[in-house]
Scaffold this motif. Structure first.
Motif, short mmCIF file in Angstrom:
data_model
loop_
_atom_site.label_atom_id
_atom_site.label_comp_id
_atom_site.label_asym_id
_atom_site.label_seq_id
_atom_site.Cartn_x
_atom_site.Cartn_y
_atom_site.Cartn_z
N THR A 137 0.85 -1.24 -0.09
CA THR A 137 -0.10 0.14 0.03
C THR A 137 0.86 1.07 -0.17
N ASP A 138 0.62 2.25 -0.89
CA ASP A 138 1.30 3.48 -1.04
C ASP A 138 0.54 4.55 -0.19
N PHE A 139 1.02 5.31 0.53
CA PHE A 139 0.18 6.41 1.50
C PHE A 139 0.65 7.60 0.62
N TYR A 140 0.54 8.91 1.22
CA TYR A 140 0.71 10.11 0.46
C TYR A 140 0.91 11.25 1.70
N THR A 141 1.74 11.01 2.52
CA THR A 141 1.73 11.62 3.76
C THR A 141 2.60 12.86 3.63
N ASN A 148 2.26 20.52 -4.25
CA ASN A 148 3.14 20.49 -5.44
C ASN A 148 2.41 19.74 -6.48
N ILE A 149 2.10 18.53 -6.20
CA ILE A 149 1.51 17.51 -7.57
C ILE A 149 0.17 17.95 -7.74
N GLY A 150 -0.50 18.32 -6.66
CA GLY A 150 -2.06 18.70 -6.78
C GLY A 150 -2.12 19.83 -7.71
N GLN A 152 -0.03 20.61 -10.42
CA GLN A 152 0.01 20.03 -11.59
C GLN A 152 -1.21 19.33 -12.03
N PHE A 153 -1.87 18.59 -11.28
CA PHE A 153 -3.09 17.75 -11.69
C PHE A 153 -4.47 18.37 -11.42
N ARG A 154 -4.50 19.28 -10.46
CA ARG A 154 -5.64 19.94 -10.26
C ARG A 154 -5.43 21.49 -9.92
N PRO A 155 -5.10 22.32 -10.70
CA PRO A 155 -4.69 23.69 -10.32
C PRO A 155 -5.69 24.30 -9.79
N TYR A 209 10.46 9.54 -10.79
CA TYR A 209 10.88 8.65 -9.51
C TYR A 209 10.06 9.36 -8.40
N GLU A 210 9.94 8.83 -7.43
CA GLU A 210 9.34 9.01 -6.11
C GLU A 210 10.37 8.84 -5.05
N LEU A 211 10.75 9.77 -4.24
CA LEU A 211 11.53 9.35 -3.05
C LEU A 211 10.80 8.96 -1.84
N ASN A 243 11.40 3.43 -4.01
CA ASN A 243 11.34 4.33 -5.31
C ASN A 243 9.80 3.86 -5.91
N ASP A 244 9.09 4.72 -6.01
CA ASP A 244 7.84 4.45 -6.80
C ASP A 244 7.84 5.12 -7.92
N TRP A 245 8.54 4.46 -8.86
CA TRP A 245 8.72 4.92 -10.41
C TRP A 245 7.14 5.24 -10.95
N ALA A 247 4.66 6.96 -14.06
CA ALA A 247 4.58 7.73 -15.47
C ALA A 247 3.49 8.47 -15.45
N ARG A 248 4.06 9.82 -15.33
CA ARG A 248 2.94 11.08 -15.13
C ARG A 248 2.08 11.09 -16.44
N ASP A 249 2.52 10.80 -17.48
CA ASP A 249 1.43 11.21 -18.51
C ASP A 249 0.47 9.97 -18.46
N ILE A 250 0.92 8.92 -18.12
CA ILE A 250 0.02 7.71 -18.17
C ILE A 250 -1.27 8.00 -16.87
N GLN A 251 -0.34 8.32 -15.91
CA GLN A 251 -1.03 8.63 -14.53
C GLN A 251 -2.16 9.75 -14.74
N ALA A 252 -1.78 11.00 -15.32
CA ALA A 252 -2.86 11.87 -15.68
C ALA A 252 -4.14 11.51 -16.39
N SER A 263 0.38 3.40 -14.17
CA SER A 263 1.23 4.47 -14.18
C SER A 263 2.29 4.20 -12.98
N LYS A 264 1.84 3.34 -12.04
CA LYS A 264 2.82 3.02 -10.88
C LYS A 264 3.17 1.63 -10.62
N ASN A 265 2.55 0.71 -11.56
CA ASN A 265 2.53 -0.62 -11.12
C ASN A 265 3.71 -1.74 -11.90
N GLY A 369 4.93 7.24 0.88
CA GLY A 369 4.35 8.46 -0.08
C GLY A 369 5.49 9.48 -0.43
N THR A 370 5.59 10.01 -1.44
CA THR A 370 6.66 10.92 -1.66
C THR A 370 7.02 11.80 -0.62
N LEU A 371 8.29 11.77 -0.32
CA LEU A 371 8.66 12.84 0.86
C LEU A 371 9.59 14.05 0.44
O1 LIG Z 1 -2.09 13.81 -6.12
C1 LIG Z 1 -2.19 12.82 -7.07
O2 LIG Z 1 -3.30 12.82 -7.77
C2 LIG Z 1 -0.98 11.85 -7.30
C3 LIG Z 1 -0.03 11.53 -6.53
C4 LIG Z 1 0.84 10.67 -6.51
O3 LIG Z 1 1.02 10.41 -7.48
C5 LIG Z 1 1.68 10.40 -5.34
C6 LIG Z 1 1.53 9.00 -5.11
O4 LIG Z 1 1.96 7.88 -5.50
C7 LIG Z 1 1.42 8.82 -3.42
C8 LIG Z 1 2.65 9.46 -2.99
O5 LIG Z 1 3.75 9.02 -3.41
O6 LIG Z 1 2.69 10.33 -2.42
#
Ligand SMILES: O=C(O)/C=C/C(=O)CC(=O)CC(=O)O
Ligand SMILES: [Ca+2]
Ligand SMILES: [Mg+2]
Length: 439
Positions: A137-141, A148-150, A152-155, A209-211, A243-245, A247-252, A263-265, A369-371
């Motif tokens: 399970t990958d969190f988002y802490t 920052n990523i929000g 990009q994806f949800r201005p 990548y994701e640290l 490292n949670d590699w 693919a941002r274009d696939i993810q979006a 995009s992440k598996n 989740g990415t730190l």
């Molecule tokens: O905000 C989003 O829609 C997407 C976030 C991520 O890609 C990050 C994710 O894998 C969780 C994390 O590493 O914090």
């Protein structure tokens, strides 16, 4: 929660000379676990503990009858091809083994002659994923990453309103988690080009990548039961680099409404060494929240979580391009941060994951989740550092990067250091991008 004991004493020295060098990741105060064998030997993989530049072979140590009592049982449990049996034993057993190892590897220990025959140089070893990972399970802490990523994806709505109430996560894929040294082809998939109304198919153009840190579960919980926040840390075996590699274009294109999928598996890389929570005890720090942020709901709240729920693990990301490798140049640092900036702690992740009765099992892996830290140069992914690929990074050799190119190797490092405690490290987590397969 965490208590310092004799194994943390910074004055301890080992009869394994390389463990006593101040810059070494693996002094006597660390004692992290991995699964290894001699490179190219065809031997069975087995558990090992890092000490300086060596590995103590735990199968050989068990066969030598080095320990007695609970430590001997734990040593036996660490001798197999995965650490799941050791993880299932629980915190008192891990602690008994750590104490026995600490005493037996100390200068002047009676076990020196017997255990000196159980050492394998790390430079001669190859590693395996240290546990049979049933679920990941990958969190988002990190609130900084989420913001920052929000953007990009949800201005219009970068930080969604649930973030400060729920440790958000998604169920990841265990089968594609590999140990440091992993290579993988650039993924292919569907993407929606800017301005287009229909997707195209082809190699990912925005590979990132994701640290992260990985959290290996120990004892876990039965289905239908939950792990209280006050018991959560005792159920965790230890931490690795992850490292949670991505693919941002696939993810979006794919992520709404159910979250990341292909995009992440395709690949996730972890470091071979698992640093135990007991080793990290000197580096616990208070967990803080900005003024005015909500108080966590009771099942996510505990005094000890505020007092020392966070961990000051220093983290850095480095990049080595193919051209740098060909020229014999070292990897260049892209960013640096600390795990102390996380918005949710390890204990909160575990308490939340199990609150509905979901069972975590020995060897299950949680990603933090990415730190990313509070400033942009502390970001843990290229999508943040390059603001969606628009502000290119320039490397020392003049090459630039928006996202990753074929041949790029990403190196994660982690360590803890402060006055009055021994420096301990996580080693490295390295993975390399190969060209996409023919589509
Ligand atoms: O905000 C989003 O829609 C997407 C976030 C991520 O890609 C990050 C994710 O894998 C969780 C994390 O590493 O914090
Ligand atoms: Ca992630
Ligand atoms: Mg992944």
């Amino acid at each position: 929660m965490t208590h310092l004991n004799e194994t943390h004493d910074p004055a301890l020295r080992s009869w394994v000379e390389s463990a006593n060098q101040a810059t070494n990741d693996f002094p006597l105060q660390n004692l992290p676990f991995a699964v290894f064998r001699r490179q190219g030997s065809g031997e069975a993989f087995r558990g090992g503990v890092a000490i300086g530049e060596q590995i103590l072979d735990l199968a050989l140590a068990a066969a030598s009858g080095a320990f007695t009592g609970e430590a001997a049982g734990a040593l036996q449990a660490a001798s197999g091809e995965t650490l799941n049996t050791l993880m299932a034993l629980g915190q008192p057993s891990w602690s008994a083994l750590r104490l026995a190892l600490s005493r037996a590897l100390r200068e002047g220990a009676a076990e020196q002659a017997r255990l000196a025959a159980c050492l394998v140089p790390q430079s001669d070893a190859e590693f395996a994923v240290p546990a049979r990972i049933g679920d990941y399970t990958d969190f988002y802490t990190s609130v900084h990453h989420a913001t920052n990523i929000g953007r990009q994806f949800r201005p219009d709505n970068p930080l969604l309103p649930n973030f400060k109430w729920i440790p958000i996560g998604y169920h990841g894929r265990a089968s594609s988690i590999k140990v440091s040294g992993q290579t993988f082809p650039r993924p292919v998939g569907q993407t929606l080009p800017p301005g287009a109304t229909e997707p195209t198919f082809g190699p990912c153009k925005r590979l990132d990548y994701e640290l992260e840190l990985g959290v290996f579960m120990g004892s876990g919980n039965a289905l239908g039961e939950r792990i209280a926040i006050t018991d959560a840390e005792a159920s965790v075996f230890g931490l690795c680099l992850l490292n949670d590699w991505s693919a941002r274009d696939i993810q979006a294109w794919e992520y709404q409404p159910l979250g990341p999928f292909l995009s992440k598996n395709f690949a996730t890389t972890i470091s071979p060494w698992i640093v135990t929570l007991e080793a990290l005890a000197p580096y616990r720090v208070p967990f803080t929240r900005p003024e005015g942020d909500p108080q966590p709901l009771p099942y996510l709240d505990a005094p000890a979580n505020w007092a020392q729920g966070a961990m000051d693990v220093q983290l850095e990301v480095l990049l080595q391009t193919q051209a740098m490798r060909d020229a014999g140049e070292d990897a260049a640092r892209l960013s640096r941060t600390s795990y102390r900036h996380a918005y949710w702690t390890v204990a909160q992740m575990v308490a939340h994951h199990t609150v509905n009765g979901c069972n975590l099992q020995p060897g299950d892996l949680l990603g933090t989740g990415t730190l990313s830290g509070p400033t942009l140069d502390e970001a843990g992914a290229l999508i943040e550092l390059t603001v969606g690929g628009k502000q290119l990074l320039t490397l020392p050799n003049g090459q630039t990067r928006g996202y990753l190119e074929d041949g790029d190797a990403v190196v994660l490092r982690g360590w803890c250091e402060k006055a009055g405690a021994a420096r301990i490290g996580f080693g490295e987590c390295v993975g390399t991008v190969l060209p996409a397969r023919q589509v």
